[in-house]
Design a protein around this motif. Structure first.
Motif, short mmCIF file in Angstrom:
data_model
loop_
_atom_site.label_atom_id
_atom_site.label_comp_id
_atom_site.label_asym_id
_atom_site.label_seq_id
_atom_site.Cartn_x
_atom_site.Cartn_y
_atom_site.Cartn_z
N ASN A 57 0.79 -1.22 0.00
CA ASN A 57 0.00 0.00 0.00
C ASN A 57 0.83 1.27 0.00
O ASN A 57 0.30 2.38 0.11
CB ASN A 57 -1.06 0.03 1.12
CG ASN A 57 -0.63 -0.77 2.31
OD1 ASN A 57 0.57 -0.83 2.61
ND2 ASN A 57 -1.58 -1.40 2.97
N ILE A 58 2.13 1.13 -0.19
CA ILE A 58 2.96 2.33 -0.29
C ILE A 58 4.23 2.00 -1.09
O ILE A 58 4.71 0.86 -1.04
CB ILE A 58 3.30 2.88 1.13
CG1 ILE A 58 3.58 4.36 1.11
CG2 ILE A 58 4.45 2.16 1.78
CD1 ILE A 58 2.71 5.13 2.04
N SER A 97 6.50 9.75 -8.96
CA SER A 97 5.48 9.52 -7.92
C SER A 97 4.11 9.99 -8.40
O SER A 97 3.09 9.38 -8.10
CB SER A 97 5.87 10.21 -6.61
OG SER A 97 5.79 11.61 -6.74
N GLN A 98 4.11 11.06 -9.20
CA GLN A 98 2.82 11.58 -9.69
C GLN A 98 2.20 10.67 -10.75
O GLN A 98 1.00 10.41 -10.72
CB GLN A 98 3.00 13.01 -10.21
CG GLN A 98 3.23 13.98 -9.07
CD GLN A 98 3.58 15.37 -9.52
OE1 GLN A 98 4.19 15.56 -10.58
NE2 GLN A 98 3.25 16.36 -8.72
N TYR A 100 0.90 7.68 -8.92
CA TYR A 100 -0.33 8.01 -8.19
C TYR A 100 -1.52 8.02 -9.15
O TYR A 100 -2.58 7.47 -8.87
CB TYR A 100 -0.16 9.38 -7.53
CG TYR A 100 -1.27 9.76 -6.59
CD1 TYR A 100 -1.29 9.29 -5.27
CD2 TYR A 100 -2.32 10.58 -7.01
CE1 TYR A 100 -2.32 9.64 -4.40
CE2 TYR A 100 -3.34 10.93 -6.16
CZ TYR A 100 -3.34 10.46 -4.85
OH TYR A 100 -4.35 10.80 -4.00
N GLY A 141 -4.22 6.42 -6.74
CA GLY A 141 -3.99 6.82 -5.36
C GLY A 141 -2.96 6.07 -4.53
O GLY A 141 -3.00 6.16 -3.31
N ASP A 199 0.39 6.03 -2.85
CA ASP A 199 1.34 7.08 -2.48
C ASP A 199 2.78 6.58 -2.48
O ASP A 199 3.05 5.40 -2.24
CB ASP A 199 1.02 7.60 -1.06
CG ASP A 199 0.04 8.76 -1.11
OD1 ASP A 199 0.26 9.69 -1.91
OD2 ASP A 199 -0.97 8.71 -0.38
N THR A 200 3.69 7.54 -2.73
CA THR A 200 5.13 7.26 -2.61
C THR A 200 5.64 8.07 -1.43
O THR A 200 5.31 9.25 -1.31
CB THR A 200 5.87 7.71 -3.89
OG1 THR A 200 5.31 7.03 -5.01
CG2 THR A 200 7.37 7.40 -3.80
N VAL A 201 6.41 7.44 -0.56
CA VAL A 201 7.06 8.22 0.50
C VAL A 201 8.56 8.22 0.24
O VAL A 201 9.11 7.26 -0.30
CB VAL A 201 6.76 7.70 1.93
CG1 VAL A 201 5.29 7.76 2.25
CG2 VAL A 201 7.31 6.32 2.16
#
Ligand code: PNS
Length: 159
Positions: free
Chosen positions: A82-83, A101-102, A105, A110, A112-114
């Protein structure tokens, strides 16, 4: 949370290992996902890269090491991650990582990238530099985990 840490890892460096140690404490499970990239010439075959990563992260809990092809977000979805996690070494990494990351996404509706900021000790290390130094006969002992160092030495001897 299950995190996917994708990359080429050709080869894994001390900077990658530092990120892996840190994210293994932040997430319940971490999948290190090595891209099988037909377009990019590989330095170390993927099978060996997987082995080298496994040896380099021995003892770190909650980690699995896998290869994948295709879109990262599709692989993340198929593995229930989930990430996505990526390391940022310097401001120069930011533009590329922001865009990736965009698009990820957008493609995944949806996911997410951290970002983990690389330890400054390792911020100048990138796999392509390691390869360049090795190919010119320089010493990369301090830049990569020991199993990778030994493997690269073996490669140099075989040439
Ligand atoms: O370590 P790298 O080479 O900087 O890793 C880049 C990687 C593998 C994370 C990136 O190229 C990637 O995710 N490739 C898979 C294809 C994909 O999903 N691209 C982004 C959307 S077009």
């Amino acid at each position: 949370m299950k995190a996917l840490y994708p990359g080429s890892f050709d080869p894994i460096t001390n900077g990658h290992v530092d990120v892996i140690k840190r994210i293994s404490k932040l997430f319940g499970e971490v999948i290190i996902a090595v891209l099988l990239n037909q377009d990019k010439e590989e330095y170390i075959p993927v099978k060996d890269r997987l082995e080298l990563i496994k040896k380099s992260v021995e003892g770190i809990k909650n980690i699995s090491v896998e290869s994948f092809s295709g879109l990262t977000v599709e692989y993340a979805k198929s593995r229930g991650a989930n990430i996505i996690v990526r390391g940022l070494r310097a401001p120069s990494d930011f533009e590329y990582e922001l865009e990736m990351s965009q698009i990820n996404y957008f493609l995944s509706s949806g996911l997410d990238t951290v970002f983990i900021m690389t330890n400054p000790k390792y911020s100048f290390i990138r796999s392509s530099r390691v390869k360049e130094v090795v190919s010119l006969g320089g010493d990369v002992r301090e830049l990569v985990p020991n199993p990778v160092y030994k493997y690269l030495q073996g490669m140099a001897l075989r040439k």
